[in-house]
Design a protein around this motif. Structure first.
Motif, PDB file in Angstrom:
ATOM      1  N   LEU A 115       0.821  -1.212   0.000  1.00 30.13           N
ATOM      2  CA  LEU A 115       0.000   0.000   0.000  1.00 30.13           C
ATOM      3  C   LEU A 115       0.854   1.260   0.000  1.00 30.13           C
ATOM      4  O   LEU A 115       0.505   2.268  -0.624  1.00 30.13           O
ATOM      5  N   GLN A 116       1.978   1.225   0.664  1.00 33.17           N
ATOM      6  CA  GLN A 116       2.874   2.382   0.719  1.00 33.17           C
ATOM      7  C   GLN A 116       3.437   2.739  -0.653  1.00 33.17           C
ATOM      8  O   GLN A 116       3.871   3.867  -0.873  1.00 33.17           O
ATOM      9  N   GLN A 117       3.418   1.779  -1.575  1.00 27.37           N
ATOM     10  CA  GLN A 117       3.968   2.016  -2.910  1.00 27.37           C
ATOM     11  C   GLN A 117       2.888   2.245  -3.960  1.00 27.37           C
ATOM     12  O   GLN A 117       3.194   2.518  -5.123  1.00 27.37           O
ATOM     13  N   CYS A 118       1.614   2.145  -3.567  1.00 22.36           N
ATOM     14  CA  CYS A 118       0.521   2.239  -4.533  1.00 22.36           C
ATOM     15  C   CYS A 118       0.300   3.673  -4.996  1.00 22.36           C
ATOM     16  O   CYS A 118       0.346   4.620  -4.203  1.00 22.36           O
ATOM     17  N   ARG A 119      -0.018   3.813  -6.274  1.00 24.57           N
ATOM     18  CA  ARG A 119      -0.270   5.131  -6.859  1.00 24.57           C
ATOM     19  C   ARG A 119      -1.724   5.311  -7.285  1.00 24.57           C
ATOM     20  O   ARG A 119      -2.106   6.376  -7.760  1.00 24.57           O
ATOM     21  N   GLY A 120      -2.544   4.282  -7.148  1.00 22.99           N
ATOM     22  CA  GLY A 120      -3.898   4.320  -7.689  1.00 22.99           C
ATOM     23  C   GLY A 120      -4.877   5.147  -6.880  1.00 22.99           C
ATOM     24  O   GLY A 120      -4.720   5.339  -5.668  1.00 22.99           O
ATOM     25  N   LYS A 121      -5.920   5.589  -7.546  1.00 27.47           N
ATOM     26  CA  LYS A 121      -7.048   6.237  -6.881  1.00 27.47           C
ATOM     27  C   LYS A 121      -7.828   5.214  -6.072  1.00 27.47           C
ATOM     28  O   LYS A 121      -8.410   5.537  -5.031  1.00 27.47           O
ATOM     29  N   TYR A 122      -7.849   3.980  -6.574  1.00 25.12           N
ATOM     30  CA  TYR A 122      -8.512   2.878  -5.886  1.00 25.12           C
ATOM     31  C   TYR A 122      -7.496   1.776  -5.627  1.00 25.12           C
ATOM     32  O   TYR A 122      -6.576   1.547  -6.422  1.00 25.12           O
ATOM     33  N   ILE A 123      -7.688   1.069  -4.514  1.00 23.58           N
ATOM     34  CA  ILE A 123      -6.843  -0.059  -4.152  1.00 23.58           C
ATOM     35  C   ILE A 123      -7.716  -1.307  -4.112  1.00 23.58           C
ATOM     36  O   ILE A 123      -8.763  -1.310  -3.466  1.00 23.58           O
ATOM     37  N   LEU A 124      -7.289  -2.359  -4.806  1.00 22.64           N
ATOM     38  CA  LEU A 124      -7.983  -3.643  -4.726  1.00 22.64           C
ATOM     39  C   LEU A 124      -7.090  -4.632  -3.988  1.00 22.64           C
ATOM     40  O   LEU A 124      -6.028  -5.014  -4.483  1.00 22.64           O
ATOM     41  N   PHE A 125      -7.518  -5.022  -2.784  1.00 18.17           N
ATOM     42  CA  PHE A 125      -6.844  -6.091  -2.056  1.00 18.17           C
ATOM     43  C   PHE A 125      -7.458  -7.409  -2.549  1.00 18.17           C
ATOM     44  O   PHE A 125      -8.655  -7.638  -2.396  1.00 18.17           O
ATOM     45  N   LEU A 126      -6.622  -8.257  -3.132  1.00 18.36           N
ATOM     46  CA  LEU A 126      -7.107  -9.445  -3.825  1.00 18.36           C
ATOM     47  C   LEU A 126      -6.344 -10.675  -3.356  1.00 18.36           C
ATOM     48  O   LEU A 126      -5.114 -10.648  -3.244  1.00 18.36           O
ATOM     49  N   ASN A 127      -7.065 -11.771  -3.106  1.00 17.33           N
ATOM     50  CA  ASN A 127      -6.413 -13.027  -2.743  1.00 17.33           C
ATOM     51  C   ASN A 127      -5.799 -13.692  -3.976  1.00 17.33           C
ATOM     52  O   ASN A 127      -6.343 -13.573  -5.078  1.00 17.33           O
ATOM     53  N   PRO A 128      -4.707 -14.449  -3.792  1.00 15.62           N
ATOM     54  CA  PRO A 128      -4.091 -15.128  -4.935  1.00 15.62           C
ATOM     55  C   PRO A 128      -4.907 -16.300  -5.457  1.00 15.62           C
ATOM     56  O   PRO A 128      -4.685 -16.748  -6.587  1.00 15.62           O
ATOM     57  N   ASP A 129      -5.828 -16.819  -4.650  1.00 13.75           N
ATOM     58  CA  ASP A 129      -6.644 -17.956  -5.072  1.00 13.75           C
ATOM     59  C   ASP A 129      -8.011 -17.502  -5.580  1.00 13.75           C
ATOM     60  O   ASP A 129      -9.047 -18.054  -5.232  1.00 13.75           O
ATOM     61  N   THR A 130      -7.987 -16.473  -6.431  1.00 12.72           N
ATOM     62  CA  THR A 130      -9.217 -15.939  -7.030  1.00 12.72           C
ATOM     63  C   THR A 130      -9.063 -15.890  -8.546  1.00 12.72           C
ATOM     64  O   THR A 130      -7.947 -15.835  -9.066  1.00 12.72           O
ATOM     65  N   ILE A 131     -10.189 -15.885  -9.232  1.00 11.53           N
ATOM     66  CA  ILE A 131     -10.220 -15.678 -10.680  1.00 11.53           C
ATOM     67  C   ILE A 131     -11.317 -14.669 -10.982  1.00 11.53           C
ATOM     68  O   ILE A 131     -12.447 -14.801 -10.503  1.00 11.53           O
ATOM     69  N   LEU A 132     -10.998 -13.668 -11.788  1.00 14.20           N
ATOM     70  CA  LEU A 132     -11.913 -12.566 -12.067  1.00 14.20           C
ATOM     71  C   LEU A 132     -12.462 -12.665 -13.481  1.00 14.20           C
ATOM     72  O   LEU A 132     -11.766 -13.117 -14.400  1.00 14.20           O
ATOM     73  N   PRO A 133     -13.695 -12.188 -13.700  1.00 16.56           N
ATOM     74  CA  PRO A 133     -14.189 -12.058 -15.066  1.00 16.56           C
ATOM     75  C   PRO A 133     -13.574 -10.825 -15.724  1.00 16.56           C
ATOM     76  O   PRO A 133     -13.061  -9.925 -15.043  1.00 16.56           O
ATOM     77  N   GLU A 134     -13.649 -10.768 -17.026  1.00 11.97           N
ATOM     78  CA  GLU A 134     -12.988  -9.680 -17.762  1.00 11.97           C
ATOM     79  C   GLU A 134     -13.563  -8.304 -17.435  1.00 11.97           C
ATOM     80  O   GLU A 134     -12.850  -7.293 -17.538  1.00 11.97           O
TER      81      GLU A 134
END
Length: 387
Positions: free
Chosen positions: A84-103
């Motif tokens: 988080l200290q290195q993030c530049r985005g307006k939004y932050i998505l905390f995401l688990n590695p065992d997930t799959i997202l739709p397009e």
């Protein structure tokens, strides 16, 4: 625009599938979020001293990802804050590695947050590796009565009661958008300006309950947490941690930490005592549980559907399964091959239409593995393909 933060610990093949879906979501986000979204998005993976060679395996495959290698397992909260200290985005998505997202995941979430300035964070509908809806997609705060109903089994007996099933907000339809109390750390999209007010995850929580705590602080800061029924994501359960005695103790100890931090008054001590008793009883039950294994009489049969070139590649490599051509109804398990002809969104939709509860495995185009998970209580299956 968007910073995606993923904490990894010894799940490189599941993370491989996740990053394939993240890449597709970034490429497809322009429809909802504008043409500059992909160029401004970033992905950070913090590896918590994995012993499976995660960074060596993944770094060359995903050059757009910024990898951060820790020399020890710092825990989920601290590792997320590190990125988080290195993030530049307006939004932050905390995401688990065992997930799959739709397009369309990023575009839909971006559009919702832009249209709802009162939203501090959002979560989405999650399904497990067999296509079943995960009730932890939306939750209520674990107040004493709420927790008692969950631990005593009342929530399970009356899953849609507003009074008795508040832990999973069972009275709220999973098919509708709602303001909710608690979002899952598996997919937690947060406005960066809100995190600047609340701070990131509380690092006193090594693992578990940190998402409850952050959800609570977001509400305390005057914003709402929202649950969205679309997009729907896959969250394979039981990959980073097994549902064993250690898990029980870690999870409910974290709940005790949350109670001690946020609850006061004469009832707080009783609540903590209740949780400690539940840890003891649950641990005994988990230790005594025997895993039943049936004897296989033949090789499992698999039906592969999806991208044609991927299907040919997979058939050549699988040696411990019998590939059949008759159709999905006669197979023990289904393997979905993602690609130009079969998107992640298509796979997720098909998984939810799985009345026979068949085992499901997923292969992302260009990946070197097939993954699947049937239960939160055991580790999932990984099939490694040769290059």
């Amino acid at each position: 625009m968007l910073s995606v933060v993923i904490v990894n610990y010894n799940v490189k093949y599941f993370l491989e599938q996740c990053l394939c879906s993240v890449k597709k979501a970034m490429e497809s986000s322009g429809t909802h979020a504008g043409p500059d979204f992909q160029a401004q998005a970033e992905v950070l993976v913090v590896d918590n001293h994995s012993s499976d060679g995660s960074i060596d395996y993944l770094q060359s495959r995903f050059p757009f990802v910024r990898f951060i290698a820790n020399t020890e397992n710092t825990g989920f909260a601290r590792a997320n804050n590190q990125a988080l200290q290195q993030c530049r985005g307006k939004y932050i998505l905390f995401l688990n590695p065992d997930t799959i997202l739709p397009e369309d995941a990023f575009g839909l979430c971006f559009s919702f947050m832009e249209a709802h300035p009162d939203a501090g964070a959002l979560g989405v509908r999650m399904i497990d590796g067999s296509g079943r809806y995960l009730p932890e997609s939306k939750r209520g705060f674990p107040a004493p009565w709420v927790s008692f109903c969950k631990m005593s089994g009342l929530t399970k007996l009356f899953p849609h009661s507003k009074l008795l099933a508040r832990y999973y907000l069972g009275h709220l339809s999973p098919a509708a958008t709602h303001p909710v109390d608690v979002l899952s750390g598996a997919f937690m999209w947060v406005r960066k300006a809100v995190l600047d007010k609340t701070g990131g995850f509380d690092e006193r929580f090594f693992m578990y309950a940190e998402d409850i705590d952050l959800s609570y602080r977001i509400q305390q800061s005057g914003y709402h947490n929202y649950y969205l029924p679309t997009p729907t994501i896959i969250h394979f359960k039981g990959e980073s941690t097994r549902r064993d005695v250690r898990y029980v103790r870690l999870f409910y100890t974290a709940m005790i930490q949350f109670v001690q931090k946020h609850f006061t008054g004469p009832g707080a001590w009783f609540y903590v005592a209740l949780l400690r008793s539940f840890i003891y009883l649950k641990s005994i039950g988990t230790e005594s549980r025997k895993e039943m294994k049936g004897k296989a009489t033949s090789l499992p049969t698999s039906y592969i559907t999806g991208n044609v070139e991927n299907v040919v590649h997979i058939i050549k490599k699988i040696g411990n399964k019998r590939i059949i051509e008759g159709g999905p109804d006669s197979a023990d398990e289904l393997i979905y091959a993602e690609g130009l002809q079969y998107s992640f969104k298509d796979i997720i939709a098909a998984m939810q239409n799985n009345p026979a509860q068949k085992k499901i495995r997923i292969h992302a185009a260009g990946s070197n593995s097939i993954v699947g998970s049937d239960s939160k209580n055991i580790l999932g299956e990984i099939i490694i393909l040769d290059n």
